[in-house]
Design a protein around this motif. Structure first.
Motif, PDB file in Angstrom:
ATOM      1  N   ASP A 170       0.800  -1.222   0.000  1.00  0.00           N
ATOM      2  CA  ASP A 170       0.000   0.000   0.000  1.00  0.00           C
ATOM      3  C   ASP A 170       0.833   1.271   0.000  1.00  0.00           C
ATOM      4  O   ASP A 170       0.278   2.374   0.089  1.00  0.00           O
ATOM      5  CB  ASP A 170      -0.923   0.015   1.228  1.00  0.00           C
ATOM      6  N   ALA A 171       2.156   1.140  -0.107  1.00  0.00           N
ATOM      7  CA  ALA A 171       3.003   2.333  -0.056  1.00  0.00           C
ATOM      8  C   ALA A 171       2.649   3.322  -1.165  1.00  0.00           C
ATOM      9  O   ALA A 171       2.710   4.546  -0.968  1.00  0.00           O
ATOM     10  CB  ALA A 171       4.474   1.930  -0.162  1.00  0.00           C
ATOM     11  N   VAL A 172       2.262   2.800  -2.328  1.00  0.00           N
ATOM     12  CA  VAL A 172       1.954   3.671  -3.464  1.00  0.00           C
ATOM     13  C   VAL A 172       0.772   4.584  -3.141  1.00  0.00           C
ATOM     14  O   VAL A 172       0.690   5.707  -3.647  1.00  0.00           O
ATOM     15  CB  VAL A 172       1.674   2.819  -4.717  1.00  0.00           C
ATOM     16  N   LYS A 173      -0.128   4.120  -2.287  1.00  0.00           N
ATOM     17  CA  LYS A 173      -1.293   4.940  -1.943  1.00  0.00           C
ATOM     18  C   LYS A 173      -0.905   6.196  -1.172  1.00  0.00           C
ATOM     19  O   LYS A 173      -1.714   7.134  -1.063  1.00  0.00           O
ATOM     20  CB  LYS A 173      -2.283   4.112  -1.130  1.00  0.00           C
ATOM     21  N   GLN A 174       0.307   6.210  -0.634  1.00  0.00           N
ATOM     22  CA  GLN A 174       0.774   7.379   0.113  1.00  0.00           C
ATOM     23  C   GLN A 174       1.454   8.407  -0.791  1.00  0.00           C
ATOM     24  O   GLN A 174       1.803   9.492  -0.336  1.00  0.00           O
ATOM     25  CB  GLN A 174       1.750   6.938   1.212  1.00  0.00           C
ATOM     26  N   TRP A 175       1.656   8.069  -2.049  1.00  0.00           N
ATOM     27  CA  TRP A 175       2.295   9.010  -2.963  1.00  0.00           C
ATOM     28  C   TRP A 175       1.380  10.200  -3.243  1.00  0.00           C
ATOM     29  O   TRP A 175       0.146  10.078  -3.171  1.00  0.00           O
ATOM     30  CB  TRP A 175       2.610   8.337  -4.300  1.00  0.00           C
ATOM     31  N   PRO A 176       1.952  11.332  -3.593  1.00  0.00           N
ATOM     32  CA  PRO A 176       1.116  12.442  -4.065  1.00  0.00           C
ATOM     33  C   PRO A 176       0.345  12.018  -5.314  1.00  0.00           C
ATOM     34  O   PRO A 176       0.813  11.203  -6.112  1.00  0.00           O
ATOM     35  CB  PRO A 176       2.135  13.542  -4.400  1.00  0.00           C
ATOM     36  N   THR A 177      -0.828  12.562  -5.491  1.00  0.00           N
ATOM     37  CA  THR A 177      -1.627  12.250  -6.676  1.00  0.00           C
ATOM     38  C   THR A 177      -0.857  12.620  -7.938  1.00  0.00           C
ATOM     39  O   THR A 177      -0.251  13.692  -8.024  1.00  0.00           O
ATOM     40  CB  THR A 177      -2.958  13.012  -6.644  1.00  0.00           C
ATOM     41  N   PHE A 178      -0.854  11.719  -8.896  1.00  0.00           N
ATOM     42  CA  PHE A 178      -0.136  11.950 -10.145  1.00  0.00           C
ATOM     43  C   PHE A 178      -0.763  13.118 -10.907  1.00  0.00           C
ATOM     44  O   PHE A 178      -1.980  13.153 -11.133  1.00  0.00           O
ATOM     45  CB  PHE A 178      -0.167  10.687 -11.002  1.00  0.00           C
ATOM     46  N   VAL A 179       0.077  14.069 -11.292  1.00  0.00           N
ATOM     47  CA  VAL A 179      -0.365  15.213 -12.087  1.00  0.00           C
ATOM     48  C   VAL A 179       0.093  14.990 -13.523  1.00  0.00           C
ATOM     49  O   VAL A 179       1.293  15.055 -13.814  1.00  0.00           O
ATOM     50  CB  VAL A 179       0.206  16.536 -11.547  1.00  0.00           C
ATOM     51  N   PRO A 180      -0.815  14.703 -14.444  1.00  0.00           N
ATOM     52  CA  PRO A 180      -0.412  14.406 -15.822  1.00  0.00           C
ATOM     53  C   PRO A 180       0.219  15.616 -16.503  1.00  0.00           C
ATOM     54  O   PRO A 180      -0.138  16.762 -16.215  1.00  0.00           O
ATOM     55  CB  PRO A 180      -1.731  14.025 -16.505  1.00  0.00           C
ATOM     56  N   PRO A 181       1.153  15.374 -17.406  1.00  0.00           N
ATOM     57  CA  PRO A 181       1.727  16.477 -18.181  1.00  0.00           C
ATOM     58  C   PRO A 181       0.716  16.987 -19.196  1.00  0.00           C
ATOM     59  O   PRO A 181      -0.285  16.317 -19.483  1.00  0.00           O
ATOM     60  CB  PRO A 181       2.930  15.824 -18.869  1.00  0.00           C
ATOM     61  N   PRO A 182       0.953  18.166 -19.767  1.00  0.00           N
ATOM     62  CA  PRO A 182       0.033  18.678 -20.794  1.00  0.00           C
ATOM     63  C   PRO A 182      -0.050  17.730 -21.984  1.00  0.00           C
ATOM     64  O   PRO A 182       0.889  16.988 -22.285  1.00  0.00           O
ATOM     65  CB  PRO A 182       0.670  20.017 -21.192  1.00  0.00           C
ATOM     66  N   ALA A 183      -1.171  17.772 -22.671  1.00  0.00           N
ATOM     67  CA  ALA A 183      -1.356  16.936 -23.859  1.00  0.00           C
ATOM     68  C   ALA A 183      -0.407  17.381 -24.963  1.00  0.00           C
ATOM     69  O   ALA A 183      -0.062  18.564 -25.070  1.00  0.00           O
ATOM     70  CB  ALA A 183      -2.802  17.037 -24.340  1.00  0.00           C
ATOM     71  N   PRO A 184       0.050  16.450 -25.796  1.00  0.00           N
ATOM     72  CA  PRO A 184       0.913  16.833 -26.918  1.00  0.00           C
ATOM     73  C   PRO A 184       0.166  17.696 -27.925  1.00  0.00           C
ATOM     74  O   PRO A 184      -1.027  17.495 -28.172  1.00  0.00           O
ATOM     75  CB  PRO A 184       1.320  15.487 -27.524  1.00  0.00           C
ATOM     76  N   THR A 185       0.883  18.656 -28.492  1.00  0.00           N
ATOM     77  CA  THR A 185       0.322  19.540 -29.507  1.00  0.00           C
ATOM     78  C   THR A 185       1.345  19.718 -30.622  1.00  0.00           C
ATOM     79  O   THR A 185       2.505  19.314 -30.497  1.00  0.00           O
ATOM     80  CB  THR A 185      -0.026  20.921 -28.914  1.00  0.00           C
ATOM     81  N   GLY A 186       0.935  20.353 -31.703  1.00  0.00           N
ATOM     82  CA  GLY A 186       1.863  20.681 -32.779  1.00  0.00           C
ATOM     83  C   GLY A 186       2.579  19.465 -33.316  1.00  0.00           C
ATOM     84  O   GLY A 186       1.970  18.429 -33.608  1.00  0.00           O
ATOM     85  N   LEU A 187       3.910  19.581 -33.432  1.00  0.00           N
ATOM     86  CA  LEU A 187       4.706  18.490 -33.980  1.00  0.00           C
ATOM     87  C   LEU A 187       4.599  17.235 -33.127  1.00  0.00           C
ATOM     88  O   LEU A 187       4.600  16.112 -33.648  1.00  0.00           O
ATOM     89  CB  LEU A 187       6.168  18.932 -34.100  1.00  0.00           C
ATOM     90  N   ALA A 188       4.494  17.390 -31.806  1.00  0.00           N
ATOM     91  CA  ALA A 188       4.400  16.232 -30.914  1.00  0.00           C
ATOM     92  C   ALA A 188       3.147  15.409 -31.175  1.00  0.00           C
ATOM     93  O   ALA A 188       3.089  14.229 -30.810  1.00  0.00           O
ATOM     94  CB  ALA A 188       4.425  16.692 -29.458  1.00  0.00           C
ATOM     95  N   ALA A 189       2.136  16.023 -31.813  1.00  0.00           N
ATOM     96  CA  ALA A 189       0.891  15.319 -32.108  1.00  0.00           C
ATOM     97  C   ALA A 189       0.711  15.071 -33.601  1.00  0.00           C
ATOM     98  O   ALA A 189      -0.370  14.658 -34.035  1.00  0.00           O
ATOM     99  CB  ALA A 189      -0.293  16.122 -31.572  1.00  0.00           C
ATOM    100  N   ALA A 190       1.751  15.302 -34.391  1.00  0.00           N
ATOM    101  CA  ALA A 190       1.639  15.162 -35.846  1.00  0.00           C
ATOM    102  C   ALA A 190       2.100  13.807 -36.353  1.00  0.00           C
ATOM    103  O   ALA A 190       1.919  13.491 -37.529  1.00  0.00           O
ATOM    104  CB  ALA A 190       2.443  16.269 -36.534  1.00  0.00           C
ATOM    105  N   ALA A 191       2.717  13.017 -35.494  1.00  0.00           N
ATOM    106  CA  ALA A 191       3.294  11.742 -35.927  1.00  0.00           C
ATOM    107  C   ALA A 191       2.234  10.655 -36.039  1.00  0.00           C
ATOM    108  O   ALA A 191       1.209  10.676 -35.349  1.00  0.00           O
ATOM    109  CB  ALA A 191       4.377  11.303 -34.947  1.00  0.00           C
ATOM    110  N   THR A 192       2.516   9.700 -36.908  1.00  0.00           N
ATOM    111  CA  THR A 192       1.800   8.422 -36.923  1.00  0.00           C
ATOM    112  C   THR A 192       2.762   7.378 -36.382  1.00  0.00           C
ATOM    113  O   THR A 192       3.886   7.245 -36.877  1.00  0.00           O
ATOM    114  CB  THR A 192       1.360   8.037 -38.340  1.00  0.00           C
ATOM    115  N   ILE A 193       2.344   6.658 -35.361  1.00  0.00           N
ATOM    116  CA  ILE A 193       3.217   5.691 -34.702  1.00  0.00           C
ATOM    117  C   ILE A 193       2.656   4.292 -34.935  1.00  0.00           C
ATOM    118  O   ILE A 193       1.523   3.994 -34.555  1.00  0.00           O
ATOM    119  CB  ILE A 193       3.343   5.998 -33.201  1.00  0.00           C
TER     120      ILE A 193
END
Length: 596
Positions: free
Chosen positions: A204-227
Motif C-alpha cells: 500500500d506504499a503507493v497509496k501514500q504518494w502524491p496524486t499523479f499530475v499528468p503532463p500537458p497533452a501533446p500539440t503541434g509536432l508532438a501530435a503530428a506523428a503516426t506511430i
C-alpha cells in the motif's frame, strides 16, 4: 533453425492489470483483406462534449499484431489511414483521461464519436511513467541517486508496476543483486536501500504518494506523428535489445534472452524466427554489413555472428584477436558504409578494448584503450569501472568514436594508424552510453546517469550539454542523428522518443503507444521514418511482449509543440558534474551482465 508464426492478440478492459491475451479469432482472419487503403475517422470529446486535442487513438489489427496510432487535432478529430479492410479494436489514451476501448470497429468507419472522462484513483496512478515513480524513492544525496541510476536501471525502468512485484525482503534483495550487475553500488546504499525500496514501492506504499499530475497533452509536432507498432514474439518472451532494417525489406530484431533473430515483414505481419547457432549466446547489437549481410555481437559467448538472409545461414567467429577463442563481452557494433574494407567495429564491455573484424578474412584486430588518468580531464569523477560501450564512425574523416560507460570517457581511434593513436576525453556528465557522430562530425553522447545529452566538438574539444526535462529522473540510453542533423534521443525512462533540433535547440517528445517501453536503439529508413524496439523484462511491459516501433511524419512539419532547451558549455577543464568516485567493484556477474 527457422520457424514462422502468426499470432492473434486480444485484450481485456484497460482497467484490468492483465491486458494481454493470446487468442485465435477466425472472424478477424476471415474479415481482413490485404488492401491498405482503408481509414477510420472520428472525434474524441470530454465529459462536457468538448473536443480534446492530443489524444492518442490506436487501431489494433489483431491478425498482424499491428497498432496504428495517431493523435487528435485541436477540434478533437482524428483520421487513421493506410489500414487493411478488416475489423479493428480501438483504444484512446491520454494521461489524465481514462482509456477507452472499442471492441470492433470496421475499416472505413468515418463517424466515430468517442466520449472520455477523467481518470481517477488507481486508473490515474497506473498512468504514472517510470521517471515519476522513480522520483518517489528518497536518497541521502544526489551522488547516491546518480550511482543507483547507473547501477540499477540499465535493463529496466524503476518504480513501475512490474518492478514493484517483490513481496518479502529476501525477494527485494534478490532483485537488487540482479540489478547491481556491475557491482558498483555504493556500500552505504546497499545497507539502506532495501528498507527504502519497500517503504516506497511495496504493498500500500503507493497509496501514500502524491496524486499523479499528468503532463500537458501533446500539440503541434508532438501530435503530428503516426506511430506504428508491431508486437513481437510470444507472450512474456519478447525482449528486443536492438533492431536493424534489412536490405530485403524486413525488420530484424534480436531477442537477447532467448537467442533468437526475428525478421518482421511489415506488410504481411509475418514473423520469421531464426535460432542463433549453438555456442553463440546473448545476441545484443545488430548491423548491416556493406555486402548486405547482418552481423550480431553475441555478448554472452564472446562471438561475432554473420547472417546471410539469402541463404538463411549463420557463420560464427571469435570476437577476440587470435589466438584467443572468444572475447569477453562484445557489445555494440557499427559499420562505415564508405569503408572500402567494410570493417565491422565493436566494443567489448568486459575489457578495455575496441575491435575490428574483417568481413571476409575474419581477422580480428584489438585496440587497447587508455587507462585511468590518461584522458583529457581525467581523474575528475572517474570510476574504477571501464565498460567500453557505444561506438560509431565519423562520416567526415572515418575516425572511430567510442564511449566508456563506467569509465566515464569518450574516445577516438584513427584506423589509419596501427595502434589507433587513441585519445580520450572525460565528459561533463555521468554515464556516456550509445553515442553517434553527426553528418558535420560533431559527436553526440547521451548521459544516462545525469539525464542529459551533449555535443562534443573534436576540433575545439568543447562540450555543449542539454538537460532533458526532469533530468534527475531520466535515463537516456541511446541517441542517433538523421541525415538532416536532427538528434533523436531515447526517452528510456518515460516511454518516449525525443527529437532535438540543434539549430533551434528545441526538443519535441513523442509518446509511445504502451507503458514501460524501455528503448535502447534508434534507426532510420530511407523515407525518414524513425525506428526503435522495446526491451527489458517482458513481464514488466504493459502488453507482456516487446515491440518494433516506427514513427512517421507528414511532409510539412508543424513548428510548435516543443520545449526550448538551454545549453551549457564546457571547455574541457571541468569537473564531471555531480559525481562521486565509485568504490572498487567486484568482478561482474556474467550471467547478469548480458542484460546491459
Amino acid at each position: 533453425m527457422k520457424t514462422k508464426r502468426v499470432f492473434c492478440l486480444g485484450g481485456k478492459d484497460a482497467m484490468k492489470k492483465s491486458v494481454v491475451l493470446f487468442c485465435s479469432s477466425l472472424t478477424v482472419l476471415l474479415s481482413c483483406a490485404f488492401s491498405q487503403a482503408a481509414t477510420i475517422q472520428g472525434t474524441v470529446v470530454n465529459e462536457k462534449n468538448m473536443p480534446v486535442e492530443g489524444v492518442m487513438v490506436s487501431a489494433i489489427d489483431t491478425e498482424h499484431r499491428k497498432w496504428t496510432s495517431v493523435f487528435t487535432k485541436p477540434d478533437g478529430s482524428f483520421t487513421i489511414d493506410g489500414l487493411r479492410n478488416c475489423n479493428y479494436r480501438l483504444r484512446t489514451r491520454l494521461m489524465g483521461l481514462a482509456d477507452t476501448w472499442l471492441s470492433s470497429v470496421s475499416a472505413n468507419t468515418d463517424n466515430l464519436h468517442i466520449q472520455t472522462r477523467p481518470a481517477v484513483g488507481e486508473e490515474l496512478e497506473l498512468q504514472r511513467p517510470a521517471n515519476s515513480a522513480f522520483s518517489m524513492l528518497d536518497f541521502e544525496d544526489s551522488h547516491a541517486k546518480l550511482n543507483f541510476k547507473m547501477m540499477c536501471s540499465y535493463c529496466h525502468q524503476v518504480g513501475t508496476v512490474g518492478f514493484r512485484t517483490p513481496e518479502e525482503p529476501v525477494d527485494w534483495e534478490t532483485m537488487l543483486r540482479r540489478m547491481d550487475g556491475f557491482g558498483g553500488l555504493f556500500p552505504h546504499t546497499k545497507e539502506t536501500i532495501i528498507p527504502r525500496l519497500m517503504e516506497t514501492y511495496k504493498g500500500d506504499a503507493v497509496k501514500q504518494w502524491p496524486t499523479f499530475v499528468p503532463p500537458p497533452a501533446p500539440t503541434g509536432l508532438a501530435a503530428a506523428a503516426t506511430i506504428t507498432m508491431w508486437e513481437m514474439d510470444e507472450l512474456l518472451q519478447g525482449s528486443f535489445h536492438d533492431l536493424e532494417l534489412g536490405r530485403d525489406g524486413r525488420v530484424y530484431a534480436v531477442n537477447i534472452q532467448n537467442g533468437k533473430l526475428i525478421a518482421l515483414d511489415t506488410e504481411s505481419g509475418e514473423q520469421t524466427t531464426y535460432k542463433y547457432p549453438k555456442g553463440a549466446y546473448g545476441p545484443h547489437s545488430i548491423e548491416t554489413a556493406n555486402d548486405g549481410s547482418l552481423w550480431t555481437t553475441m555478448c554472452a559467448s564472446g562471438k561475432m555472428v554473420r547472417f546471410d538472409f539469402n541463404t538463411e545461414q549463420f557463420e560464427t567467429y571469435s570476437s577476440a584477436e587470435a589466438p584467443k577463442t572468444r572475447g569477453n563481452y562484445p557489445h555494440t557494433l557499427r559499420i562505415n558504409p564508405s569503408d572500402p574494407e567494410g570493417l565491422i567495429w565493436y566494443t567489448d564491455a568486459g575489457s578495455n578494448s575496441c575491435f575490428s573484424i574483417h568481413p571476409t578474412t575474419h581477422v580480428v584486430k584489438e585496440y587497447k584503450l587508455l587507462d585511468a588518468g590518461q584522458a583529457t580531464a581525467a581523474g575528475r569523477g572517474e570510476s574504477r569501472g571501464i565498460t567500453p560501450y557505444g561506438i560509431d564512425f565519423s562520416p567526415v574523416d572515418g575516425m572511430i568514436w567510442y564511449s566508456k560507460l563506467n569509465g566515464n570517457r569518450i574516445g577516438r581511434i584513427d584506423p589509419s594508424v596501427d595502434d589507433g593513436a587513441i585519445k580520450e576525453w572525460n565528459p561533463p556528465f555521468r554515464g556516456p552510453r550509445r553515442l553517434h557522430v553527426a553528418p558535420d562530425g560533431m559527436v553526440w553522447v547521451p548521459g544516462f546517469g545525469s539525464g542529459v545529452f551533449g555535443k562534443f566538438d573534436p576540433t575545439t574539444e568543447r562540450w555543449t550539454v542539454y538537460e532533458l526535462p526532469d533530468a534527475e529522473n531520466q535515463i537516456p540510453y541511446a541517441l542517433n542523428i538523421d541525415k538532416d542533423g536532427i538528434v533523436w534521443v531515447c526517452g528510456t525512462g518515460n516511454d518516449t522518443i525525443n527529437r532535438f533540433d540543434p539549430v533551434t535547440e528545441t526538443l519535441v517528445e513523442f509518446r509511445l503507444p504502451t507503458r514501460v517501453s524501455y528503448t535502447r536503439e534508434i534507426e532510420f529508413d530511407d523515407e525518414g521514418n524513425v525506428w526503435t524496439s522495446t526491451s527489458g523484462p517482458a513481464r514488466h511491459m504493459e502488453r507482456g511482449v516487446g515491440a518494433v516501433i516506427r514513427i512517421s511524419f507528414p511532409d510539412t512539419l508543424p513548428t510548435n509543440g516543443g520545449t526550448q532547451l538551454i545549453a551549457k558549455t564546457y571547455d574541457g577543464n571541468h569537473d564531471v558534474g555531480n559525481l562521486a568516485v565509485a568504490p572498487k567493484r567486484r568482478p561482474p556477474n556474467q550471467g547478469l551482465f548480458q542484460k546491459i
